[in-house]
Design an enzyme around this catalytic site. Sequence first.
Site, PDB file in Angstrom:
ATOM      1  N   HIS A  59      34.581  32.531  40.401  1.00 51.08           N
ATOM      2  CA  HIS A  59      33.783  33.347  41.275  1.00 51.08           C
ATOM      3  C   HIS A  59      32.386  33.732  40.481  1.00 51.08           C
ATOM      4  CE1 HIS A  59      37.547  35.170  43.562  1.00 51.08           C
ATOM      5  NE2 HIS A  59      36.746  34.205  44.151  1.00 51.08           N
ATOM      6  N   HIS A 115      37.336  31.244  35.974  1.00 48.53           N
ATOM      7  CA  HIS A 115      37.422  31.083  37.306  1.00 48.53           C
ATOM      8  C   HIS A 115      35.897  31.015  37.852  1.00 48.53           C
ATOM      9  CE1 HIS A 115      37.613  35.272  37.942  1.00 48.53           C
ATOM     10  NE2 HIS A 115      37.531  35.191  39.402  1.00 48.53           N
ATOM     11  N   HIS A 138      35.961  44.345  33.583  1.00 50.00           N
ATOM     12  CA  HIS A 138      35.835  44.036  34.820  1.00 50.00           C
ATOM     13  C   HIS A 138      35.876  45.439  35.700  1.00 50.00           C
ATOM     14  CE1 HIS A 138      36.103  41.835  38.606  1.00 50.00           C
ATOM     15  NE2 HIS A 138      35.659  40.667  37.732  1.00 50.00           N
ATOM     16  N   ASP A 198      30.657  36.182  39.503  1.00 50.07           N
ATOM     17  CA  ASP A 198      30.590  37.153  38.645  1.00 50.07           C
ATOM     18  C   ASP A 198      31.129  36.731  36.980  1.00 50.07           C
ATOM     19  OD1 ASP A 198      32.963  37.210  39.733  1.00 50.07           O
ATOM     20  OD2 ASP A 198      33.286  39.421  39.332  1.00 50.07           O
ATOM     21  N   HIS A 199      31.538  35.150  37.014  1.00 51.39           N
ATOM     22  CA  HIS A 199      32.372  34.856  35.829  1.00 51.39           C
ATOM     23  C   HIS A 199      31.444  33.834  35.209  1.00 51.39           C
ATOM     24  CE1 HIS A 199      35.884  37.751  36.039  1.00 51.39           C
ATOM     25  NE2 HIS A 199      35.358  37.751  37.301  1.00 51.39           N
ATOM     26  N   ASP A 216      40.796  39.250  36.202  1.00 42.04           N
ATOM     27  CA  ASP A 216      40.733  38.967  37.752  1.00 42.04           C
ATOM     28  C   ASP A 216      42.287  38.523  37.880  1.00 42.04           C
ATOM     29  OD1 ASP A 216      38.189  39.440  37.470  1.00 42.04           O
ATOM     30  OD2 ASP A 216      37.573  38.244  39.287  1.00 42.04           O
ATOM     31  N   HIS A 228      45.154  35.493  41.220  1.00 43.51           N
ATOM     32  CA  HIS A 228      44.227  36.229  42.018  1.00 43.51           C
ATOM     33  C   HIS A 228      43.821  35.543  43.192  1.00 43.51           C
ATOM     34  CE1 HIS A 228      40.180  38.079  41.777  1.00 43.51           C
ATOM     35  NE2 HIS A 228      39.397  36.946  41.547  1.00 43.51           N
TER      36      HIS A 228
HETATM   37 ZN   LIG Z   1      35.265  39.102  38.923  1.00 48.97          ZN
HETATM   38 ZN   LIG Z   2      37.339  36.906  41.001  1.00 46.81          ZN
END
Ligand SMILES: [Zn+2]
Ligand SMILES: [Zn+2]
Length: 309
Positions: free
Chosen positions: A62, A60, A269, A64-65, A211, A140
């Site tokens: 976000h 996704h 995660h 951090d990914h 997530d 999520h």
């Molecule tokens: Zn994340």
């Molecule tokens: Zn996320």
Amino acid sequence: MDCILLGSGGMMPMPYRLLTTLVVRLEGQSYFFDAGEGCQINLKKAKLGIKSLRVLAVSHLHGDHCLGVPGLLMMRAQVPDPPLLTILGPPGIERFVSQVREILGFFINYPIRFIEWNESSGEMAYEDDLVRILWGPLKHTTFCLGYRLEEHPRPGKFKPEVAKALGIPSGPFWGKLQRGEAVVLDSGKTISSQQVVGPSRPGRHICYAVDTRPSKFLYRLCRDADAAFLDGMFSPEDRTEAEEKGHMTVDEAARIAARAGTRRAVLVHISPRYGEEDMENLNAAAKGRFPSAEMGMDLGVYPISFREE
Ligand SMILES: [Zn+2]
Ligand SMILES: [Zn+2]
């Protein structure tokens, strides 16, 4: 088949833990799941080549990914003639990559094919000569995809003693039968492949789902997988926070892996609030639900064997 975690953390890269990025290595090819900021550092440490990167599957959008994606693409352009790269991801992944490329103006010396999820996408995202990759929406705070990589089934075992008993001379006839073809012996007798080759054997299946809250789809994604890399962001005491932020506690993740019949679960995660000193407790909470669950580790290598036959 080896699974290598380049990072096992969530939210932000920490000095002691990079962001969750999984590499599945099979016959010299690499399949990446997410690309956390700074994942190139551990890619170098793990001594994995970048040219062999065949598929990059993003869960996704976000940060951090996906913030590691541009760096990974640039790194891959440093080697001569890399082959086609396929990027799988949620709606918007192509725009994200194209705009970063446009603004930074970086050079790429290989073709990229995007496969974006949309309402009419089926469960099958991608297929090549080695694997197929399935996907679907998780639960999520924003649209997030879970993935399952399935190695193609292997041909059944050839039974030489049966072949000999049927009077089939070793040599080209055996080869043909092993490839699934029928042969006609000098005597005029026809032998089918099924007479001397056992049933096909399943390949190895890996689930990658971060997530997310527990869901029916997550359960299906994990069903009988050989390994499941799952969101295990919080300790059991932080259940309310996990619910609010669309994540799982380690015991929730371990329970779903156990119920779905996975062989092993690796929880990733991990929240930056937990340091090395917390791992023992988190591991214990996970193992309490599923003895084959464990907390993931940066640069952890998880060899995936075939199931017992
Ligand atoms: Zn994340
Ligand atoms: Zn996320």
